[in-house]
Design a protein around this motif. Structure first.
Motif, PDB file in Angstrom:
ATOM      1  N   LYS A 181       0.862  -1.191   0.000  1.00 18.21           N
ATOM      2  CA  LYS A 181       0.000   0.000   0.000  1.00 18.21           C
ATOM      3  C   LYS A 181       0.891   1.232   0.000  1.00 18.21           C
ATOM      4  CE  LYS A 181      -3.602   2.204   2.775  1.00 18.21           C
ATOM      5  NZ  LYS A 181      -4.512   2.056   3.917  1.00 18.21           N
ATOM      6  N   ARG A 182       0.591   2.186  -0.867  1.00 22.05           N
ATOM      7  CA  ARG A 182       1.343   3.455  -0.818  1.00 22.05           C
ATOM      8  C   ARG A 182       0.593   4.399   0.101  1.00 22.05           C
ATOM      9  NH1 ARG A 182       3.421   5.962  -6.152  1.00 22.05           N
ATOM     10  NH2 ARG A 182       1.255   6.485  -6.539  1.00 22.05           N
ATOM     11  N   ILE A 183       1.321   5.009   1.030  1.00 21.64           N
ATOM     12  CA  ILE A 183       0.640   5.873   1.987  1.00 21.64           C
ATOM     13  C   ILE A 183       0.995   7.345   1.847  1.00 21.64           C
ATOM     14  CG2 ILE A 183       0.101   4.109   3.716  1.00 21.64           C
ATOM     15  CD1 ILE A 183       2.551   5.087   5.265  1.00 21.64           C
ATOM     16  N   SER A 184       2.031   7.671   1.091  1.00 20.66           N
ATOM     17  CA  SER A 184       2.264   9.099   0.874  1.00 20.66           C
ATOM     18  C   SER A 184       3.137   9.341  -0.339  1.00 20.66           C
ATOM     19  CB  SER A 184       2.898   9.756   2.105  1.00 20.66           C
ATOM     20  OG  SER A 184       4.191   9.263   2.313  1.00 20.66           O
ATOM     21  N   MET A 185       3.060  10.578  -0.789  1.00 18.47           N
ATOM     22  CA  MET A 185       3.885  11.058  -1.892  1.00 18.47           C
ATOM     23  C   MET A 185       4.353  12.440  -1.465  1.00 18.47           C
ATOM     24  SD  MET A 185       2.517  10.654  -5.724  1.00 18.47           S
ATOM     25  CE  MET A 185       3.652  10.340  -7.008  1.00 18.47           C
ATOM     26  N   GLY A 186       5.654  12.671  -1.418  1.00 16.25           N
ATOM     27  CA  GLY A 186       6.146  13.939  -0.879  1.00 16.25           C
ATOM     28  C   GLY A 186       5.569  14.137   0.520  1.00 16.25           C
ATOM     29  N   GLN A 187       5.087  15.341   0.767  1.00 16.73           N
ATOM     30  CA  GLN A 187       4.555  15.658   2.105  1.00 16.73           C
ATOM     31  C   GLN A 187       3.076  15.308   2.227  1.00 16.73           C
ATOM     32  OE1 GLN A 187       6.607  16.776   4.552  1.00 16.73           O
ATOM     33  NE2 GLN A 187       8.088  16.354   2.923  1.00 16.73           N
ATOM     34  N   VAL A 188       2.483  14.757   1.189  1.00 15.39           N
ATOM     35  CA  VAL A 188       1.030  14.535   1.211  1.00 15.39           C
ATOM     36  C   VAL A 188       0.722  13.075   1.535  1.00 15.39           C
ATOM     37  CG1 VAL A 188      -1.117  14.738  -0.080  1.00 15.39           C
ATOM     38  CG2 VAL A 188       0.685  16.432  -0.393  1.00 15.39           C
ATOM     39  N   VAL A 189      -0.086  12.915   2.579  1.00 21.68           N
ATOM     40  CA  VAL A 189      -0.362  11.579   3.129  1.00 21.68           C
ATOM     41  C   VAL A 189      -1.773  11.151   2.734  1.00 21.68           C
ATOM     42  CG1 VAL A 189      -0.551  10.291   5.312  1.00 21.68           C
ATOM     43  CG2 VAL A 189       1.153  12.099   5.071  1.00 21.68           C
ATOM     44  N   LEU A 190      -1.921   9.867   2.459  1.00 25.84           N
ATOM     45  CA  LEU A 190      -3.242   9.336   2.113  1.00 25.84           C
ATOM     46  C   LEU A 190      -4.244   9.639   3.225  1.00 25.84           C
ATOM     47  CD1 LEU A 190      -5.017   7.525   0.242  1.00 25.84           C
ATOM     48  CD2 LEU A 190      -4.300   5.593   1.641  1.00 25.84           C
ATOM     49  N   ASP A 191      -5.365  10.159   2.849  1.00 24.10           N
ATOM     50  CA  ASP A 191      -6.438  10.470   3.793  1.00 24.10           C
ATOM     51  C   ASP A 191      -7.076   9.144   4.204  1.00 24.10           C
ATOM     52  OD1 ASP A 191      -8.883  11.100   4.917  1.00 24.10           O
ATOM     53  OD2 ASP A 191      -9.209  12.817   3.593  1.00 24.10           O
ATOM     54  N   GLU A 192      -6.891   8.794   5.463  1.00 21.13           N
ATOM     55  CA  GLU A 192      -7.342   7.462   5.911  1.00 21.13           C
ATOM     56  C   GLU A 192      -8.862   7.362   6.006  1.00 21.13           C
ATOM     57  OE1 GLU A 192      -5.939   4.569   6.084  1.00 21.13           O
ATOM     58  OE2 GLU A 192      -3.871   5.175   5.721  1.00 21.13           O
ATOM     59  N   THR A 193      -9.571   8.484   5.826  1.00 19.69           N
ATOM     60  CA  THR A 193     -11.035   8.377   5.800  1.00 19.69           C
ATOM     61  C   THR A 193     -11.508   7.871   4.435  1.00 19.69           C
ATOM     62  OG1 THR A 193     -11.448  10.642   5.060  1.00 19.69           O
ATOM     63  CG2 THR A 193     -11.253  10.307   7.428  1.00 19.69           C
ATOM     64  N   LEU A 194     -10.596   7.803   3.475  1.00 24.12           N
ATOM     65  CA  LEU A 194     -10.981   7.293   2.150  1.00 24.12           C
ATOM     66  C   LEU A 194     -10.865   5.770   2.161  1.00 24.12           C
ATOM     67  CD1 LEU A 194      -8.980   9.740  -0.185  1.00 24.12           C
ATOM     68  CD2 LEU A 194     -11.439   9.833   0.333  1.00 24.12           C
ATOM     69  N   ALA A 195     -11.981   5.102   1.983  1.00 24.01           N
ATOM     70  CA  ALA A 195     -11.930   3.635   1.850  1.00 24.01           C
ATOM     71  C   ALA A 195     -11.345   3.313   0.479  1.00 24.01           C
ATOM     72  CB  ALA A 195     -13.344   3.072   1.970  1.00 24.01           C
ATOM     73  N   PRO A 196     -10.810   2.103   0.294  1.00 24.66           N
ATOM     74  CA  PRO A 196     -10.319   1.753  -1.041  1.00 24.66           C
ATOM     75  C   PRO A 196     -11.409   1.999  -2.088  1.00 24.66           C
ATOM     76  CG  PRO A 196      -9.663   0.090   0.550  1.00 24.66           C
ATOM     77  CD  PRO A 196     -10.598   1.021   1.269  1.00 24.66           C
ATOM     78  N   GLY A 197     -11.038   2.697  -3.153  1.00 24.42           N
ATOM     79  CA  GLY A 197     -12.016   3.018  -4.207  1.00 24.42           C
ATOM     80  C   GLY A 197     -12.585   4.417  -4.070  1.00 24.42           C
ATOM     81  N   GLN A 198     -12.379   5.064  -2.902  1.00 27.96           N
ATOM     82  CA  GLN A 198     -12.898   6.427  -2.736  1.00 27.96           C
ATOM     83  C   GLN A 198     -11.817   7.454  -3.069  1.00 27.96           C
ATOM     84  OE1 GLN A 198     -14.379   6.449   1.338  1.00 27.96           O
ATOM     85  NE2 GLN A 198     -16.446   6.081   0.552  1.00 27.96           N
ATOM     86  N   TYR A 199     -12.268   8.648  -3.405  1.00 31.44           N
ATOM     87  CA  TYR A 199     -11.327   9.710  -3.742  1.00 31.44           C
ATOM     88  C   TYR A 199     -11.859  11.038  -3.241  1.00 31.44           C
ATOM     89  CZ  TYR A 199     -14.497  11.375  -7.356  1.00 31.44           C
ATOM     90  OH  TYR A 199     -15.587  11.892  -8.007  1.00 31.44           O
ATOM     91  N   ARG A 200     -10.960  12.017  -3.215  1.00 32.72           N
ATOM     92  CA  ARG A 200     -11.383  13.395  -2.946  1.00 32.72           C
ATOM     93  C   ARG A 200     -10.430  14.342  -3.658  1.00 32.72           C
ATOM     94  NH1 ARG A 200      -7.672  15.876   0.212  1.00 32.72           N
ATOM     95  NH2 ARG A 200      -6.881  14.946   2.137  1.00 32.72           N
TER      96      ARG A 200
END
Ligand code: URA
Length: 246
Positions: free
Chosen positions: A214-233
Motif C-alpha cells: 500500500k502506498r501511503i504518501s507522496m512527498g509531504q502529502v499523506v493518504l487520507d485514511e477516511t478514504l476507503a479503497p475506491g474512494q477519492y477526494r
C-alpha cells in the motif's frame, strides 16, 4: 487580461454538455457572459475575468484538477484498459478526459494515487532527480536480515543495469504482528524512484515475497485514511502547494 477560450469549448470542458449540446444551449439564450445573454459560440472568454452563467449557475473553469484516490486492488493505473477497470473509472461523475494517474501502482497494490491533468507536476513528482519520497507499507513473507536492510539503504541489485537508489526501510511489526502464522513481517519503505514492481523486486532480491502493498504518501502529502479503497477526494490547495514544493 487572462488566458482565453472559446465559449462552447469552455462550457464543454466544464462538463455542461457535449460541444453540440452546449451550442444548442447558447442558441436558446441560456448562457450569459458578464450578465448579457450571448449567441456566439466562438466568443472568446477571458478565463480569469469573465463571468459565465448557464441555466442559472456559474461556470467555474479550472485549468488543473488534482484528486487523491485510495486505489483499491484489482484496478489498473492506466487511462484505458481493454479488460480491467481503470482508476479513472472510479472518478465517477468527474470529467476524466484529460486526467491521468501520476505513476503506476500495480493492479494488486492499494493506496495513494494522484490523478491530475497537470502534466508538469506529474513529471516532477516521478523524476528520480527530484527526490520526491514515496512511502509504502509492505507485508512480506520473510523478515530481512540486518545486512539486507542495510542493502536497501545502499542500493539493491534487482536485475537492472543500475542498483536501486538509496531507500529507507523500517520494520513496523514485531515478528508475530504481521500474519497469523507469525512468519511474515511488515515494513515501511521510502523510495525516491519508481521502477517497475520496484518494492516487490527489492524484497524478492532477498527471497522475501511482498504479499500486500500500500502506498501511503507522496512527498509531504499523506493518504487520507477516511478514504476507503475506491474512494477519492480533491486535494486541498495546501496539499497541491506541498506537492509543488516537492
Ligand atoms: N512497487 C511495487 O512493487 N509495486 C507498486 O505498485 C509500487 C511500487
Amino acid at each position: 487580461m487572462g488566458e482565453k477560450m472559446r465559449l462552447d469549448r469552455l462550457l464543454a470542458e466544464c462538463g455542461e454538455g457535449t460541444r453540440s449540446e452546449v451550442k444548442a444551449y447558447i442558441k436558446k439564450g441560456r448562457v450569459t457572459v458578464n450578465g448579457k445573454a450571448v449567441k456566439d459560440n466562438g466568443l472568446k472568454i477571458d478565463l480569469e475575468n469573465d463571468e459565465v452563467w448557464i441555466s442559472g449557475h456559474q461556470v467555474k473553469y479550472e485549468k488543473f484538477r488534482y484528486f487523491m484516490l485510495n486505489k483499491p486492488q484489482g484496478c489498473v493505473s492506466a487511462t484505458k484498459d481493454g479488460l480491467s477497470a481503470t482508476v479513472l473509472d472510479l472518478l465517477d461523475g468527474e470529467i476524466t478526459r484529460d486526467l491521468f494517474p501520476v505513476g503506476r501502482l500495480d493492479k494488486d497494490t492499494e493506496g495513494f494515487l494522484l490523478i491530475t491533468n497537470d502534466g508538469q507536476l506529474g513529471h516532477e513528482l516521478l523524476s528520480p532527480r527530484k527526490h520526491v519520497d514515496k512511502k509504502y507499507i509492505a507485508c512480506v513473507s520473510k523478515p530481512l536480515e540486518p545486512e539486507q536492510m542495510s542493502a536497501f539503504e545502499d542500493g539493491v541489485d534487482i536485475g537492472d543495469e543500475k542498483l536501486t537508489m538509496p531507500a529507507k526501510i523500517r520494520r513496523i511489526s514485531d515478528e508475530t504482528a504481521a500474519k497469523p502464522d507469525g512468519i511474515g513481517a511488515v515494513y515501511e519503505v521510502i523510495l525516491q524512484e519508481g521502477r517497475y514492481h520496484q518494492v516487490k523486486r527489492m524484497f524478492e532480491a532477498f527471497g522475501s515475497k511482498v504479499e500486500y502493498l500500500k502506498r501511503i504518501s507522496m512527498g509531504q502529502v499523506v493518504l487520507d485514511e477516511t478514504l476507503a479503497p475506491g474512494q477519492y477526494r480533491r486535494l486541498t490547495a495546501d496539499e497541491v502547494e506541498a506537492l509543488r514544493r516537492g
